[in-house]
Every structure is written in C-alpha cells, then in structure tokens.
Design a protein around this motif. Structure first.
Motif, PDB file in Angstrom:
ATOM      1  N   GLU A  48     -24.532  -4.969  17.983  1.00 46.66           N
ATOM      2  CA  GLU A  48     -25.355  -4.995  16.762  1.00 46.66           C
ATOM      3  C   GLU A  48     -24.723  -4.148  15.661  1.00 46.66           C
ATOM      4  O   GLU A  48     -24.637  -4.577  14.500  1.00 46.66           O
ATOM      5  N   ASN A  52     -23.126  -5.306  12.016  1.00 45.30           N
ATOM      6  CA  ASN A  52     -23.581  -4.763  10.732  1.00 45.30           C
ATOM      7  C   ASN A  52     -22.389  -4.260   9.924  1.00 45.30           C
ATOM      8  O   ASN A  52     -22.312  -4.490   8.712  1.00 45.30           O
ATOM      9  N   TYR A  56     -22.125  -6.089   6.491  1.00 48.66           N
ATOM     10  CA  TYR A  56     -22.603  -5.361   5.310  1.00 48.66           C
ATOM     11  C   TYR A  56     -21.638  -4.290   4.838  1.00 48.66           C
ATOM     12  O   TYR A  56     -21.708  -3.854   3.700  1.00 48.66           O
ATOM     13  N   GLY A 106     -31.167  -5.212  14.340  1.00 52.84           N
ATOM     14  CA  GLY A 106     -29.969  -4.490  14.771  1.00 52.84           C
ATOM     15  C   GLY A 106     -30.130  -2.985  14.809  1.00 52.84           C
ATOM     16  O   GLY A 106     -29.921  -2.357  15.850  1.00 52.84           O
TER      17      GLY A 106
HETATM   18 MG   LIG Z   1     -27.806  -6.270  12.075  1.00 55.61          MG
END
Ligand SMILES: [Mg+2]
Ligand SMILES: Nc1ncnc2c1ncn2[C@@H]1O[C@H](COP(=O)(O)OP(=O)(O)OP(=O)(O)O)[C@@H](O)[C@H]1O
Lengths: 137, 133
Positions: A48, A52, A56, A106
């Motif tokens: 997770e 991310n 991101y 997440g």
């Molecule tokens: Mg996530």
C-alpha cells in the motif's frame, strides 16, 4: 534499546520495482522467522505504501532494516518521497479518504497492519512513512 | 504481452492467478474476462487465488471491478482458494469485496455458482461464502 542488524535502500518508482521490493521484504521477514500471518500483514502494508509513493509521490526510496529489541526482532521500512506532500494528515489517515478516486484504505490500513506507524509530510517537500512489524506481536 | 489465461468450463469461466498482478496485466484480464463473458454467455466467473499470497487494495479493486462488470452481463463472480493469512489481513486492511462471493476451492465455488444462477443445485453454500463481504 533498538539495535540495527541490517540496512539496505531500494529505489521504488515503477510497478515491477514494487514487486521486487515486496519480495525482498518477504525474504527479510522469513530470515528472522516471522510467521506467515505477520509476514502477510507486513507485505500488504508495504505494498500500500509503495503504491502511494508511486501514485502520489512520484516514486521514492524504501529503506529496509532488520532491527532487534530486547525480546524480539522485526522489520522496519521507511518510505521516502519528494512529492507534493500531504496538506491534511488527519484527513489522509481517515478510512475512505482519497484524492485519487480510490478506496482510501492504504494509509489507515497500513497503520492497522503494522505494529508501529509514523508519518511526516510537508507540502512541497515530500512524505516519509515508517512502519515496523515485529516477529511476534 | 503477458496475459492471464481464461478457461471455459461449461457455463463458467475459470481464471487462475499465479503471478503478481501489475496494472497492465490486471487491466488485460478485466478486458479479456468481460469480452469472454459477453461472447460465450457465461453465467459465472471463478477466480482462483490460491497461489496469491498478498491481496492489497489494488488487487481488491480489480476483483471488485470484475464482479461489477460481470454482474451487468448477468454473471456472478466467485473468488476461490483465498489463503487464510490473506483473509485475516484483508479484514485488518479494511477491504471488503462488494459483489464478490468466496468459496474454499474451485469445486465448492462451482457448486455455489450453480445455486446462484438458479440451476439444479449440486452442493450447498459453504460457511465460507460471504466471508469478506
Ligand atoms: Mg493508497
Ligand atoms: N506519498 C504520498 N504523497 C502525497 N500524497 C499522498 C501520499 N500517500 C497518500 N497520499 C494522499 O493521501 C490520500 C489517502 O491515501 P490512502 O493510501 O489511504 O488512499 P488512496 O491511495 O487514495 O486509496 P487506496 O490506497 O485505497 O487505493 C491519497 O488519496 C493522497 O491524497
């Protein structure tokens, strides 16, 4: 007191690198004798956070450490990116919050799956997340 | 391009996932399955994940998408063979799989599908069904 037994750093910016990183995390967990359920929790949380970081944070690095505490051994993972950062951390930690039209699981899920979890983020500078999973516990 | 094979078994489709899914592979599988469901009028999709040792939110979303798309085409989706450690982890992660039924193995999954689509039942629903709903 926590003693550092090993340390390595992996770059994680693409999907194949997530898989390599997950496999390496599993190797370390197996090496210290972590049970299957704890291994699975650790690797799921790791997956997770790595996703991310790619999605991101524009990719980053993960530091994988084997650490020992007085009565146990564990794996500590530190995810660092120099992406946009997170403006409201308490919002980001909430179940169901997502700016990516995703499930928003997440961060809060990784926190539940780890024994220790910490997150620092600064807008415009980047995000650092650290999790530890102990062999027993 | 690498693809995950989809097998036709009577009125069902069987997919066995044996490698780590990444974006493109997962999207390819979604496409293939949806095409096959509509082309063959399959009434059920069985996804065997007994070789999968982690399910994260990415994989959970793919399973959910497949179930939602199949349902539009009047087919049910059953995920079979989830490892116990994976099931425990999913609960803690907080991931639910709406519209996805689960069964212990392929055989029980087929029995469950038969009851779902209302043909003559050859087995009963296991307590495992709906564990992650
Ligand atoms: Mg996530
Ligand atoms: N490394 C990061 N850099 C910048 N923003 C981040 C980072 N990690 C998380 N975020 C922000 O926090 C939000 C919540 O993250 P979380 O992982 O909980 O959910 P998600 O990624 O949106 O959905 P899911 O993980 O369920 O697919 C994200 O939508 C994003 O806005």
């Amino acid at each position: 007191m926590i003693v550092l037994l090993s340390k390595e750093i992996l770059a994680v910016a693409t999907e194949p690198e997530i898989i390599l990183f997950r496999n390496r995390t599993r190797e370390l967990a197996i090496k210290i004798g972590m049970g299957l359920v704890n291994q699975t929790k650790l690797i799921t949380a790791a997956s997770e956070l790595a996703r991310n970081m790619i999605r991101y944070g524009g990719g980053g690095t993960v530091t994988l450490e084997v650490i020992s505490a007085p009565k146990t051994t564990g794996v500590r993972l530190t995810f660092r990116d120099e992406g946009p950062g997170i403006a409201d951390l308490s919002l980001a930690m909430r179940d169901g919050f997502s700016t990516g039209k995703s499930l928003g699981l997440g961060l809060p899920g990784a926190k539940r799956l780890a024994n220790e979890f910490s997150i620092q983020s600064e807008v415009g500078k980047g995000t650092t997340v650290t999790i530890t999973r102990w062999k027993n516990g | 391009m690498e693809r995950i094979p989809v097998l036709k078994m009577g009125q069902f489709l069987l997919v066995t996932i044996q490698v780590d899914l990444y974006d493109r592979l997962a999207l390819g599988l979604e496409d293939d399955l949806i095409n096959m469901v509509s082309r063959t009028d399959a009434r059920g999709v069985l996804i065997d994940i007994s070789a999968v040792n982690i399910v994260d939110s990415f994989m959970g979303r793919i399973l959910g998408n497949i179930a939602a798309m199949s349902r539009v085409l009047d087919a049910e989706t059953v995920v079979v063979g989830m490892q116990p450690a994976v099931a425990i982890t999913l609960v803690e992660l907080g991931l639910t799989l709406p519209g996805v039924h689960t069964a212990l193995n392929v055989e029980k999954g087929m029995a469950l599908l038969r009851t779902k689509i209302g043909s003559v039942s050859t087995g009963e629903e296991t307590p495992h069904d709906r564990i992650v709903e």
